[in-house]
Motif scaffolding. Structure first.
Motif, mmCIF file in Angstrom:
data_model
loop_
_atom_site.group_PDB
_atom_site.id
_atom_site.type_symbol
_atom_site.label_atom_id
_atom_site.label_comp_id
_atom_site.label_asym_id
_atom_site.label_seq_id
_atom_site.Cartn_x
_atom_site.Cartn_y
_atom_site.Cartn_z
ATOM 1 N N ALA A 1 0.829 -1.206 0.000
ATOM 2 C CA ALA A 1 0.000 0.000 0.000
ATOM 3 C C ALA A 1 0.863 1.255 0.000
ATOM 4 O O ALA A 1 0.558 2.243 -0.685
ATOM 5 C CB ALA A 1 -0.929 -0.008 1.214
ATOM 6 N N ALA A 2 1.966 1.238 0.772
ATOM 7 C CA ALA A 2 2.886 2.381 0.786
ATOM 8 C C ALA A 2 3.541 2.553 -0.575
ATOM 9 O O ALA A 2 3.715 3.689 -1.060
ATOM 10 C CB ALA A 2 3.937 2.192 1.884
ATOM 11 N N LEU B 1 1.085 4.169 -2.829
ATOM 12 C CA LEU B 1 0.982 5.609 -2.584
ATOM 13 C C LEU B 1 2.039 6.375 -3.373
ATOM 14 O O LEU B 1 1.763 7.435 -3.947
ATOM 15 C CB LEU B 1 1.138 5.888 -1.089
ATOM 16 C CG LEU B 1 1.123 7.370 -0.673
ATOM 17 C CD1 LEU B 1 -0.225 8.002 -0.989
ATOM 18 C CD2 LEU B 1 1.453 7.507 0.808
ATOM 19 N N LEU C 1 0.258 7.885 -6.790
ATOM 20 C CA LEU C 1 -0.178 9.222 -6.427
ATOM 21 C C LEU C 1 0.974 10.207 -6.243
ATOM 22 O O LEU C 1 1.082 11.198 -6.962
ATOM 23 C CB LEU C 1 -1.019 9.159 -5.138
ATOM 24 C CG LEU C 1 -2.387 8.477 -5.251
ATOM 25 C CD1 LEU C 1 -3.030 8.351 -3.874
ATOM 26 C CD2 LEU C 1 -3.297 9.255 -6.188
ATOM 27 N N ALA C 2 1.827 9.951 -5.260
ATOM 28 C CA ALA C 2 2.775 10.967 -4.790
ATOM 29 C C ALA C 2 3.700 11.471 -5.886
ATOM 30 O O ALA C 2 3.954 12.676 -6.004
ATOM 31 C CB ALA C 2 3.592 10.415 -3.618
ATOM 32 N N TYR D 1 2.371 14.274 -8.439
ATOM 33 C CA TYR D 1 1.861 15.560 -7.959
ATOM 34 C C TYR D 1 2.579 16.706 -8.676
ATOM 35 O O TYR D 1 3.798 16.673 -8.863
ATOM 36 C CB TYR D 1 2.088 15.674 -6.453
ATOM 37 C CG TYR D 1 1.694 17.011 -5.873
ATOM 38 C CD1 TYR D 1 0.362 17.357 -5.705
ATOM 39 C CD2 TYR D 1 2.665 17.942 -5.503
ATOM 40 C CE1 TYR D 1 0.002 18.587 -5.180
ATOM 41 C CE2 TYR D 1 2.317 19.176 -4.971
ATOM 42 C CZ TYR D 1 0.981 19.490 -4.815
ATOM 43 O OH TYR D 1 0.634 20.703 -4.296
ATOM 44 N N THR E 1 6.359 15.312 -2.181
ATOM 45 C CA THR E 1 5.323 14.311 -1.930
ATOM 46 C C THR E 1 5.895 12.895 -2.031
ATOM 47 O O THR E 1 5.481 11.994 -1.295
ATOM 48 C CB THR E 1 4.161 14.492 -2.915
ATOM 49 O OG1 THR E 1 4.676 14.560 -4.257
ATOM 50 C CG2 THR E 1 3.409 15.772 -2.625
ATOM 51 N N SER E 2 6.864 12.696 -2.922
ATOM 52 C CA SER E 2 7.479 11.370 -3.065
ATOM 53 C C SER E 2 8.257 10.986 -1.806
ATOM 54 O O SER E 2 8.206 9.827 -1.365
ATOM 55 C CB SER E 2 8.406 11.335 -4.280
ATOM 56 O OG SER E 2 7.679 11.472 -5.479
ATOM 57 N N ALA F 1 5.969 9.662 0.823
ATOM 58 C CA ALA F 1 5.619 8.265 0.557
ATOM 59 C C ALA F 1 6.791 7.331 0.851
ATOM 60 O O ALA F 1 6.610 6.247 1.424
ATOM 61 C CB ALA F 1 5.160 8.112 -0.894
ATOM 62 N N THR G 1 7.568 14.213 6.955
ATOM 63 C CA THR G 1 6.290 14.736 6.452
ATOM 64 C C THR G 1 6.144 16.241 6.652
ATOM 65 O O THR G 1 5.886 16.976 5.679
ATOM 66 C CB THR G 1 5.111 13.974 7.085
ATOM 67 O OG1 THR G 1 5.217 12.582 6.756
ATOM 68 C CG2 THR G 1 3.786 14.521 6.577
#
Length: 556
Positions: free
Chosen positions: A13-14, A17, A21-22, A25, A42-43, A46, A427
């Motif tokens: 799942a990570a 992400l 997605l990440a 961006y 964003t990467s 993740a 983060t």
């Protein structure tokens, strides 16, 4: 076992992400590389989650799985780190983020090894990597077709959200290779089969339209190796050949359409050859110790100026060079012979190990990494793009042959604590870095310094923040502001000499009444960058923004 299964699902799942997605961006920015580009922030968020789940798994199983290759990689990291001992401040500090990236790469390789995947999970793992390339390919095709939704992303040729043509090209090359490997090696479920076909058709079409020599060469090398590796799979090879042929026809049709006009801005290759030559000369000046970590840009600017004085017809580029577009030369110039020697020995040893003892799957994974490895010798993808660093780490981990060794050691809460701290530190740092990018854009839009006073994280983009603050202080005009602008400019000229830094220093000195110092600064700027357009007038006009904003990202 149930806990282990949940952690494996959390790990996938990570990864999802990051790859779904990440890394895709986009946020308006001034260009450049690394944390100046929004998708990297964003990467890294993740990636911190990926590392955190890996550390949690390490704590859960109370056993460290590793190979002898991991020990060799640790030795290489030591070779790369030793030049820090004799490198001078303040240049040395500018290289710390590079070492954090190396640590992240090694950690990703090791922690990926802690998971044992089922057949279906491994197929999903490879599918995630391929889908990342598919998404970027679709964005690139949208840019080529001039879809208004994507008009905000700056482009000359399609570059996806990665904002540089060779960077997206090497990612597409690895994605194409991964999908080709999956098609050749396995009987796939129908959904995955069509997914990998779509990746090959779409990504190769985009690859042909992007017109990246590095990307096309990497694609061809990887595909040639896979074709030889799975030469007995004649029917599947014919199917892949048909997909590549269809992509070629589609690319030719698009290339000859009106929407695709104006993409023929291929850069001349001559300057890269000169850059390699000058970088090699710099290495020979200090072959044992190098010039020091972080000093490539300043040393290269001085050496280039000296050579131009001797050979005026030497091909040149008017902007600063922070990297020689070759990873081995970069380490050789800054760290001497030890770092590149360690890298070359590890690469040769690892390649021999893969092709002598590796399985078909491990050899295929190595071939999928070839486009990125090739790209490191022509540019700097691992500094430009965090997804490239993560992808290379995962491919190398999958390619590692040899017995998986295990060392049982009752672990305390340290791995879990480290996992939590990673996420809690990375983060907010990355989110505030995105905030810095947003405020920089506001400064240009409004022309007022107020947004810059709200910056709370100047560390992710030190050069850009310094140049913006210097520009704003110049506009303020009072003596204290001019003194601060001059201090910032002097700092940049010392660490990262560039046209923009010299002009900022020149303007600060001139407006402060330091006429002689300003003329000396202008003379030095023209000496280092004789072809820079902004330095040609006898009295350059004070720029309303940094001459390095947006920073040049040439495709050489």
């Amino acid at each position: 076992m149930a806990k282990d299964g949940r952690l494996t699902q959390a790990y996938l799942a990570a990864l999802a992400l990051l790859w779904l997605l990440a890394m895709h961006y986009y946020q308006p920015n001034g260009g450049g590389a690394g944390l100046a580009l929004a998708f990297n922030s964003t990467s890294w968020i993740a990636i911190s989650l990926i590392l955190a789940v890996g550390l949690w798994q390490l704590q859960q199983q109370q056993t460290l799985h590793y190979t002898r290759t991991d020990l060799a990689l640790l030795a290489v990291l030591l070779c790369l780190a030793l030049p820090l001992l004799w490198s001078d401040a303040p240049w040395r500090q500018t290289g710390y983020d590079r070492y954090l990236g190396l640590i992240a790469l090694a950690a990703l390789i090791l922690l990926h090894r802690q998971f044992v995947f089922s057949r279906a999970q491994k197929q999903r793992f490879w599918a995630l990597l391929s889908v990342a390339a598919l998404i970027q390919a679709l964005i690139a095709l949208g840019q080529f077709l001039a879809i208004p939704l994507l008009a905000e992303i700056p482009q000359l040729r399609p570059s996806g959200t990665l904002q540089q043509t060779n960077v997206i090209a090497s990612l597409l090359a690895s994605g194409i290779a991964i999908s080709a490997y999956q098609r050749l090696s396995l009987t796939l479920p129908n959904g995955l089969l069509w997914l990998h076909r779509a990746v090959i058709l779409t990504a190769f079409t985009a690859q042909l339209l992007i017109l990246s020599r590095t990307g096309l060469l990497g694609t061809l090398l990887a595909l040639l190796g896979l074709g030889l590796l799975y030469r007995t799979q004649r029917r599947r090879l014919l199917e892949l050949g048909g997909l590549f042929g269809a992509a070629l026809i589609l690319a030719l049709l698009l290339q000859h359409s009106q929407v695709g006009a104006g993409r023929a801005n291929m850069a001349e290759p001559g300057y890269r050859t000169v850059q390699y030559q000058l970088s090699a000369e710099l290495f020979l000046q200090a072959p044992l110790t190098g010039h020091g970590i972080g000093q490539f840009q300043s040393r290269y600017a001085e050496h280039k100026a000296q050579r131009l004085a001797q050979q005026p017809d030497l091909t040149q580029y008017s902007s600063a060079s922070s990297h020689p577009h070759n990873e081995l030369l970069f380490w050789a110039v800054e760290g001497g012979v030890l770092p590149p020697l360690g890298l070359v020995l590890f690469a040769l040893g690892f390649t021999l190990l893969v092709w002598r003892r590796g399985s078909l799957a491990q050899r295929a994974a190595w071939l999928c990494s070839v486009p990125i490895l090739l790209h490191t010798q022509t540019e700097y993808p691992l500094y430009h793009s965090a997804p490239h660093l993560a992808l290379l780490a995962l491919l190398l981990s999958e390619a590692t042959p040899g017995t998986r060794l295990s060392r049982h050691a009752p672990l305390t809460l340290l791995p879990k604590l480290t996992a939590v701290l990673l996420v809690l530190l990375i983060t907010p740092f990355m989110l505030t870095n995105l905030h810095t990018t947003y405020l920089g854009g506001q400064y240009f839009a409004e022309g007022k310094a107020a947004p810059l006073t709200r910056i709370i994280n100047p560390f992710g983009q030190e050069k850009i923040v310094n140049m913006l603050m210097g520009s704003a202080l110049l506009k303020a005009g009072h003596p204290q502001a001019l003194a601060q602008a001059q201090a910032l400019a002097e700092h940049e000229v010392q660490l990262r000499p560039s046209v923009g830094a010299y002009l900022l220093l020149y303007d600060a000195q001139r407006l402060s009444g330091q006429t002689q110092q300003a003329q000396a600064t202008l003379a030095q700027a023209r000496y280092h960058f004789p072809s820079a357009p902004l330095l040609q007038p006898s009295e350059p006009t004070p720029p309303t923004r940094s001459a390095d904003w947006p920073p040049a990202s040439p495709t050489l």
